[in-house]
Scaffold this motif. Structure first.
Motif, mmCIF file in Angstrom:
data_model
loop_
_atom_site.group_PDB
_atom_site.id
_atom_site.type_symbol
_atom_site.label_atom_id
_atom_site.label_comp_id
_atom_site.label_asym_id
_atom_site.label_seq_id
_atom_site.Cartn_x
_atom_site.Cartn_y
_atom_site.Cartn_z
ATOM 1 N N GLY A 199 0.826 -1.207 0.000
ATOM 2 C CA GLY A 199 0.000 0.000 0.000
ATOM 3 C C GLY A 199 0.852 1.245 0.000
ATOM 4 O O GLY A 199 1.946 1.263 0.588
ATOM 5 N N ASN A 200 0.375 2.275 -0.663
ATOM 6 C CA ASN A 200 1.146 3.514 -0.772
ATOM 7 C C ASN A 200 1.230 4.283 0.536
ATOM 8 O O ASN A 200 2.127 5.108 0.717
ATOM 9 N N ASP A 201 0.310 4.010 1.442
ATOM 10 C CA ASP A 201 0.390 4.622 2.772
ATOM 11 C C ASP A 201 1.159 3.737 3.749
ATOM 12 O O ASP A 201 1.651 4.215 4.774
ATOM 13 N N ILE A 202 1.242 2.444 3.428
ATOM 14 C CA ILE A 202 1.935 1.498 4.313
ATOM 15 C C ILE A 202 3.439 1.516 4.062
ATOM 16 O O ILE A 202 4.238 1.687 4.993
ATOM 17 N N ALA A 203 3.812 1.344 2.783
ATOM 18 C CA ALA A 203 5.233 1.288 2.421
ATOM 19 C C ALA A 203 5.380 1.692 0.961
ATOM 20 O O ALA A 203 5.467 0.832 0.087
ATOM 21 N N PRO A 204 5.372 2.997 0.667
ATOM 22 C CA PRO A 204 5.451 3.452 -0.722
ATOM 23 C C PRO A 204 6.723 2.970 -1.424
ATOM 24 O O PRO A 204 7.814 3.095 -0.883
ATOM 25 N N GLY A 205 6.533 2.397 -2.614
ATOM 26 C CA GLY A 205 7.679 1.904 -3.375
ATOM 27 C C GLY A 205 8.245 0.597 -2.865
ATOM 28 O O GLY A 205 9.275 0.125 -3.354
ATOM 29 N N GLY A 206 7.580 -0.030 -1.878
ATOM 30 C CA GLY A 206 8.073 -1.286 -1.321
ATOM 31 C C GLY A 206 6.939 -2.065 -0.678
ATOM 32 O O GLY A 206 5.811 -2.060 -1.159
ATOM 33 N N TYR A 207 7.226 -2.714 0.445
ATOM 34 C CA TYR A 207 6.190 -3.434 1.178
ATOM 35 C C TYR A 207 6.653 -3.635 2.615
ATOM 36 O O TYR A 207 7.815 -3.397 2.949
ATOM 37 N N LEU A 208 5.738 -4.080 3.449
ATOM 38 C CA LEU A 208 6.037 -4.380 4.849
ATOM 39 C C LEU A 208 5.954 -5.887 5.046
ATOM 40 O O LEU A 208 5.138 -6.552 4.418
ATOM 41 N N TRP A 209 6.805 -6.407 5.910
ATOM 42 C CA TRP A 209 6.818 -7.852 6.137
ATOM 43 C C TRP A 209 6.764 -8.195 7.607
ATOM 44 O O TRP A 209 7.215 -7.436 8.465
ATOM 45 N N ILE A 210 6.220 -9.369 7.872
ATOM 46 C CA ILE A 210 6.322 -10.015 9.181
ATOM 47 C C ILE A 210 6.785 -11.445 8.917
ATOM 48 O O ILE A 210 6.066 -12.235 8.313
ATOM 49 N N PHE A 211 8.013 -11.757 9.339
ATOM 50 C CA PHE A 211 8.591 -13.078 9.101
ATOM 51 C C PHE A 211 8.750 -13.799 10.434
ATOM 52 O O PHE A 211 9.541 -13.357 11.294
ATOM 53 N N PRO A 212 8.049 -14.910 10.643
ATOM 54 C CA PRO A 212 8.164 -15.664 11.896
ATOM 55 C C PRO A 212 9.569 -16.239 12.079
ATOM 56 O O PRO A 212 10.165 -16.755 11.138
ATOM 57 N N LYS A 213 10.062 -16.158 13.304
ATOM 58 C CA LYS A 213 11.437 -16.565 13.585
ATOM 59 C C LYS A 213 11.521 -17.327 14.906
ATOM 60 O O LYS A 213 12.392 -17.086 15.722
ATOM 61 N N GLY A 214 10.565 -18.238 15.105
ATOM 62 C CA GLY A 214 10.564 -18.980 16.365
ATOM 63 C C GLY A 214 9.978 -18.150 17.478
ATOM 64 O O GLY A 214 8.799 -17.777 17.448
ATOM 65 N N ASP A 215 10.786 -17.819 18.478
ATOM 66 C CA ASP A 215 10.307 -17.026 19.615
ATOM 67 C C ASP A 215 10.126 -15.549 19.262
ATOM 68 O O ASP A 215 9.560 -14.792 20.054
ATOM 69 N N THR A 216 10.639 -15.146 18.121
ATOM 70 C CA THR A 216 10.531 -13.754 17.701
ATOM 71 C C THR A 216 10.008 -13.690 16.272
ATOM 72 O O THR A 216 9.755 -14.717 15.644
ATOM 73 N N ALA A 217 9.846 -12.475 15.766
ATOM 74 C CA ALA A 217 9.477 -12.269 14.363
ATOM 75 C C ALA A 217 10.163 -11.001 13.874
ATOM 76 O O ALA A 217 10.324 -10.034 14.627
ATOM 77 N N ASN A 218 10.587 -11.021 12.624
ATOM 78 C CA ASN A 218 11.127 -9.817 11.997
ATOM 79 C C ASN A 218 9.971 -9.018 11.412
ATOM 80 O O ASN A 218 9.233 -9.503 10.555
ATOM 81 N N VAL A 219 9.802 -7.807 11.906
ATOM 82 C CA VAL A 219 8.746 -6.913 11.432
ATOM 83 C C VAL A 219 9.436 -5.690 10.833
ATOM 84 O O VAL A 219 10.057 -4.899 11.550
ATOM 85 N N GLY A 220 9.358 -5.559 9.521
ATOM 86 C CA GLY A 220 10.095 -4.479 8.888
ATOM 87 C C GLY A 220 9.480 -4.061 7.569
ATOM 88 O O GLY A 220 8.473 -4.622 7.130
ATOM 89 N N LEU A 221 10.083 -3.075 6.942
ATOM 90 C CA LEU A 221 9.604 -2.626 5.635
ATOM 91 C C LEU A 221 10.721 -1.956 4.860
ATOM 92 O O LEU A 221 11.761 -1.589 5.392
ATOM 93 N N GLY A 222 10.472 -1.837 3.558
ATOM 94 C CA GLY A 222 11.360 -1.097 2.688
ATOM 95 C C GLY A 222 10.552 -0.073 1.918
ATOM 96 O O GLY A 222 9.419 -0.363 1.487
ATOM 97 N N VAL A 223 11.072 1.125 1.763
ATOM 98 C CA VAL A 223 10.368 2.194 1.045
ATOM 99 C C VAL A 223 11.331 2.853 0.057
ATOM 100 O O VAL A 223 12.543 2.854 0.252
ATOM 101 N N ARG A 224 10.757 3.405 -1.013
ATOM 102 C CA ARG A 224 11.543 4.136 -2.002
ATOM 103 C C ARG A 224 10.837 5.437 -2.355
ATOM 104 O O ARG A 224 9.610 5.461 -2.489
ATOM 105 N N GLY A 225 11.615 6.489 -2.531
ATOM 106 C CA GLY A 225 11.039 7.767 -2.951
ATOM 107 C C GLY A 225 9.971 8.292 -2.017
ATOM 108 O O GLY A 225 9.039 8.970 -2.434
ATOM 109 N N SER A 226 10.102 8.016 -0.738
ATOM 110 C CA SER A 226 9.071 8.383 0.235
ATOM 111 C C SER A 226 9.366 9.728 0.883
ATOM 112 O O SER A 226 10.511 10.189 0.925
#
Length: 391
Positions: A199-226
């Protein structure tokens, strides 16, 4: 440092997955190899979501030592919350602990005979005869390490390739700015499924991710031209995004930032006595930003080509061109296809992204971009303006 006072057949700069695989293959093929890493600890700092589609392809057994989770697919979310489930194919794989995995790969290279110099920064290259002097700074001392072939695996900055005269600097507009928290107490939809939010309001030029990692999770995003910083978009999602109810008790245990070059590969990845690998070469998916697998595979090819060149006593541009031919045969078409799709997605409004998700339906058995296009044009012909050049 003893390693910096010797001469080598091959010097690899950067002990990420691409560099360590290069050093592994080079040493395995009989070349006297040095792997140089600027950090004091291999694997630090982590600048990545840590997902890789396969380890078996490299003869590496998935081990609990570095594999934190097995991935069986992913959920794609449109801006309005419409969910598309993808299973099998390239959506499967592993989430690894890069701090441990990168060190594992470097140790694997060392077991084949590669030497390693840590906390050592390459600050220049000087031609000498038919080889190089690699100028290295270590603890305020400068050393000139003699070598025949340099493999530049020094990340998005790619200074080493530039020192050798190759055009490796990336267009700032093609760099995805990334921010990520590793978090605990994340309520996951499925512990073996990745989550992707568009979404352009969530992560313009990219996307947001949630990757499960056992006891934790990687929650991140990449944006371009924001207009705002990546971390601002990430914090907004945590507070108000589609997954806010599942993230309300989440708390970070680590913060990571980095840049992903998503503009496609550089024009040329070889020359006399030089090969360029991984992020330095732009060998990263312009669509997903995934680069571990590509770096490892291209690094393996680079090390094999370098080792063979040393055996044959010829590391000329002509001989080393085998590297580019081989990696392009395997990956170039896919990379350029991903670049086209990235450029399409970034032109779409949120309403069009919602329509795209509706066209894809609820479930996909694989991420097959050609199948995507056929399904989209059948169900949402209004989107044909974006895909007409791909038919």
């Amino acid at each position: 440092m003893r390693e910096l006072m010797d001469s080598y057949d091959v010097v690899v700069v950067g002990a990420g997955p691409g560099g360590s695989m290069s050093a592994y293959a080079s040493a395995k093929n009989g070349a006297k190899t040095l792997l140089i890493e600027k950090s004091q600890e291999i694997g630090e700092p982590v600048r990545c979501a840590e997902a890789i589609p396969s380890l078996d392809d490299f003869g590496i057994k998935p081990s609990p030592e570095f594999v934190r989770n097995e991935i069986k697919g992913g959920f794609l979310f449109a801006p309005n919350g419409k969910r598309v489930t993808v299973t099998q194919g390239k959506a499967t794989g592993y989430v690894v602990e890069r701090k441990i995995f990168d060190k594992f790969l470097a140790i694997r290279a060392a077991k084949k005979g590669a030497k390693i110099a840590i906390k050592s920064r390459v600050v220049g290259l000087e031609e000498e005869g038919d080889g190089w002097n690699v100028i290295v700074k270590h603890l305020d001392e400068e050393y000139a390490v003699k070598t025949k072939i340099v493999i530049a695996a020094d990340g998005v900055e790619s200074n080493v390739a530039e020192y050798a005269g190759l055009k490796a600097k990336k267009n700032p507009l093609d760099i995805c700015s990334c921010a990520e928290y590793e978090m605990t107490n994340v309520e996951l939809l499925d512990k073996n499924m990745m989550e992707f939010y568009f979404g352009n309001d969530i992560a313009p030029g990219g996307y947001l991710w949630i990757f499960p990692k056992g006891d934790t999770a990687n929650v991140g995003l990449g944006v371009r031209g924001s207009k705002k910083k990546a971390i601002d978009y990430l914090n907004e999602f945590l507070e108000n995004g589609l997954a806010k109810d599942r993230l309300k008790n989440a708390t970070p245990v680590e913060f990571k930032v980095g840049g992903a070059p998503v503009g496609g590969p550089i024009e040329k990845t070889y020359d006399d006595g030089i090969l360029v690998v991984g992020d330095a070469a732009g060998q990263i998916s312009p669509l997903t930003g995934g680069g571990i697998y590509l770096a490892m595979d291209c690094g393996l090819i680079a090390g094999e080509v370098a080792g063979k060149a040393i055996k044959n006593n010829d590391w000329s541009e002509k001989v080393l061109s085998e590297y580019e031919r081989r990696w392009k045969e395997k990956h170039y078409e896919c990379l350029m296809s991903h670049l086209k799709y990235r450029k399409i997605l970034e032109k779409m409004s949120d309403d069009e992204l919602n329509a795209l998700a509706e066209a894809l339906g609820d479930n996909l058995d694989d991420i097959d971009l050609k199948k995507f296009v056929k399904r989209i044009l059948t169900k949402k012909p209004s989107l044909i303006k974006y895909f007409k050049d791909l038919i």
